[in-house]
Scaffold this active site. Structure first.
Site, PDB file in Angstrom:
ATOM      1  N   GLY A   1       0.832  -1.198   0.000  1.00 34.24           N
ATOM      2  CA  GLY A   1       0.000   0.000   0.000  1.00 34.24           C
ATOM      3  C   GLY A   1       0.860   1.239   0.000  1.00 34.24           C
ATOM      4  O   GLY A   1       2.067   1.164   0.214  1.00 34.24           O
TER       5      GLY A   1
ATOM      6  N   GLU B   1      -0.985   2.666   6.575  1.00 35.08           N
ATOM      7  CA  GLU B   1      -1.118   3.730   5.565  1.00 35.08           C
ATOM      8  C   GLU B   1      -1.994   4.874   6.080  1.00 35.08           C
ATOM      9  O   GLU B   1      -1.719   6.039   5.789  1.00 35.08           O
ATOM     10  CB  GLU B   1      -1.676   3.169   4.253  1.00 35.08           C
ATOM     11  CG  GLU B   1      -0.836   2.078   3.601  1.00 35.08           C
ATOM     12  CD  GLU B   1       0.615   2.427   3.360  1.00 35.08           C
ATOM     13  OE1 GLU B   1       0.962   3.624   3.286  1.00 35.08           O
ATOM     14  OE2 GLU B   1       1.442   1.497   3.259  1.00 35.08           O
TER      15      GLU B   1
ATOM     16  N   HIS C   1       7.519   6.690   9.553  1.00 34.47           N
ATOM     17  CA  HIS C   1       7.999   5.397  10.057  1.00 34.47           C
ATOM     18  C   HIS C   1       8.762   5.627  11.369  1.00 34.47           C
ATOM     19  O   HIS C   1       9.398   6.676  11.546  1.00 34.47           O
ATOM     20  CB  HIS C   1       8.915   4.732   9.023  1.00 34.47           C
ATOM     21  CG  HIS C   1       8.184   4.353   7.768  1.00 34.47           C
ATOM     22  ND1 HIS C   1       8.654   4.655   6.514  1.00 34.47           N
ATOM     23  CD2 HIS C   1       7.000   3.703   7.607  1.00 34.47           C
ATOM     24  CE1 HIS C   1       7.786   4.196   5.611  1.00 34.47           C
ATOM     25  NE2 HIS C   1       6.774   3.617   6.248  1.00 34.47           N
TER      26      HIS C   1
ATOM     27  N   THR D   1       8.566   7.215  20.670  1.00 34.56           N
ATOM     28  CA  THR D   1       8.964   6.043  19.878  1.00 34.56           C
ATOM     29  C   THR D   1      10.490   6.021  19.855  1.00 34.56           C
ATOM     30  O   THR D   1      11.110   6.936  19.315  1.00 34.56           O
ATOM     31  CB  THR D   1       8.412   6.114  18.445  1.00 34.56           C
ATOM     32  OG1 THR D   1       8.752   7.384  17.880  1.00 34.56           O
ATOM     33  CG2 THR D   1       6.903   5.961  18.433  1.00 34.56           C
TER      34      THR D   1
ATOM     35  N   ASP E   1       1.720  -8.349   9.888  1.00 32.86           N
ATOM     36  CA  ASP E   1       0.472  -7.849  10.484  1.00 32.86           C
ATOM     37  C   ASP E   1       0.260  -8.358  11.921  1.00 32.86           C
ATOM     38  O   ASP E   1      -0.172  -7.604  12.788  1.00 32.86           O
ATOM     39  CB  ASP E   1      -0.737  -8.260   9.630  1.00 32.86           C
ATOM     40  CG  ASP E   1      -0.940  -7.340   8.432  1.00 32.86           C
ATOM     41  OD1 ASP E   1      -0.004  -6.596   8.064  1.00 32.86           O
ATOM     42  OD2 ASP E   1      -2.042  -7.390   7.846  1.00 32.86           O
TER      43      ASP E   1
HETATM   44  N1  ARG Z   1       4.007   0.733   2.367  1.00 35.88           N
HETATM   45  C1  ARG Z   1       4.422  -0.463   3.059  1.00 35.88           C
HETATM   46  C2  ARG Z   1       4.777  -1.501   2.023  1.00 35.88           C
HETATM   47  O1  ARG Z   1       4.139  -1.556   0.975  1.00 35.88           O
HETATM   48  C3  ARG Z   1       3.330  -0.973   3.952  1.00 35.88           C
HETATM   49  C4  ARG Z   1       3.780  -1.902   4.994  1.00 35.88           C
HETATM   50  C5  ARG Z   1       2.617  -2.403   5.801  1.00 35.88           C
HETATM   51  N2  ARG Z   1       3.019  -3.456   6.708  1.00 35.88           N
HETATM   52  C6  ARG Z   1       2.207  -4.427   7.101  1.00 35.88           C
HETATM   53  N3  ARG Z   1       2.617  -5.317   7.975  1.00 35.88           N
HETATM   54  N4  ARG Z   1       1.010  -4.576   6.642  1.00 35.88           N
HETATM   55  O2  ARG Z   1       5.686  -2.280   2.216  1.00 35.88           O
HETATM   56 ZN    ZN Z   2       4.989   3.268   5.460  1.00 33.38          ZN
END
Ligand code: ARG
Ligand code: ZN
Length: 241
Positions: free
Chosen positions: A114, A154, A163, A179, A212
């Site tokens: 994303g 996102e 980040h 953080t 995730d």
């Molecule tokens: N923009 C990041 C990518 O595409 C999103 C990472 C999201 N991480 C997750 N565990 N869902 O790598």
């Molecule tokens: Zn990101």
């Protein structure tokens, strides 16, 4: 204070096959995850180590599905150049970006889960884009990114979060004090403690790059940074007018 911030969500599904034409149930599962994660009611929040447990934040944001657009397309990959956000380029135009979150669900390709636009950018491209197999928790989803956390991450960017490693070395800040400093992303499912820059990384933060199942908190500092954009004069004040 601002109280609970309501965020109407428009989901635009652009598909080249029936899998990508994700179900209403899949869309609703994603809205549920956003509400859980942004209100710290996610059932994995109890995994936060005691070092960080006092920092787990309920951001008081409430997401409601405002509408779903579905569009068939012969295009199989959309990349990250925002074509999906314009009807003139085969996509779907943004709806009410001053007062709603737009999420385009289409196959980005290139291994990208994303991407998001930070606050303050062009209205016509405002929102986030997620590939269908990483959206929601049921239906056409793909482990280990099948718990809806790509959208959580996102939407964090869309609400001004960086980040947690600040996209640079130890001294590069994410503009959030609570953080801990790090020098790069963590992947997979790191064990605790993971030490970088002489402190324990908050690898379980949604703004790291872990699986995730291994990200389950925003911090208090992140909450304050997100909510600031909704204040009077802020780039997303339109949501509270
Ligand atoms: N923009 C990041 C990518 O595409 C999103 C990472 C999201 N991480 C997750 N565990 N869902 O790598
Ligand atoms: Zn990101």
């Amino acid at each position: 204070g601002l109280g609970v911030i309501n965020i109407p969500v428009y989901v635009h599904v652009i598909y080249s096959n029936s899998n990508e034409n994700i179900s209403d149930a899949q869309i609703n599962s994603q809205i549920s995850v956003l509400n859980a994660d942004f209100n710290a009611t996610n059932n994995d929040a109890n995994g936060v180590p005691s070092e960080f447990a006092g920092l787990v934040a309920d951001t008081d944001a409430n997401f409601t599905l405002a509408g779903v657009t579905r569009k068939a397309s012969s295009r199989t990959e959309w990349g990250t150049r925002d074509d999906m956000k314009f009807a003139s380029k085969g996509g779907v135009d943004v709806v009410n970006p001053e007062g709603a979150l737009n999420i385009w669900v289409c196959n980005i390709g290139g291994g990208i889960l994303g991407y998001a636009q930070f606050p303050g950018g062009a209205s016509s491209t405002d929102g986030v884009v997620i590939s269908p197999q990483y959206f929601g928790t049921t239906g056409f989803v793909s482990a280990p990114f099948d718990k809806g956390r790509t959208a959580t991450h996102e939407v964090g960017h869309y609400l001004n979060l960086r980040h947690i490693w600040g996209d640079g070395r130890c001294k590069q800040d994410d503009f959030v004090a609570d953080t801990p400093s790090s020098d790069g992303p963590n992947y997979g499912c790191p064990s605790y403690p993971t030490v970088n820059c002489r402190s324990n990384d908050m690898t379980m933060n949604y703004m790291d790059y872990t699986n995730d199942a291994c990200m389950y908190m925003f911090s208090t500092g992140q909450k304050e940074r997100m909510r600031a954009i909704f204040a009077s004069g802020g780039p997303r004040e339109g949501f509270t007018l």
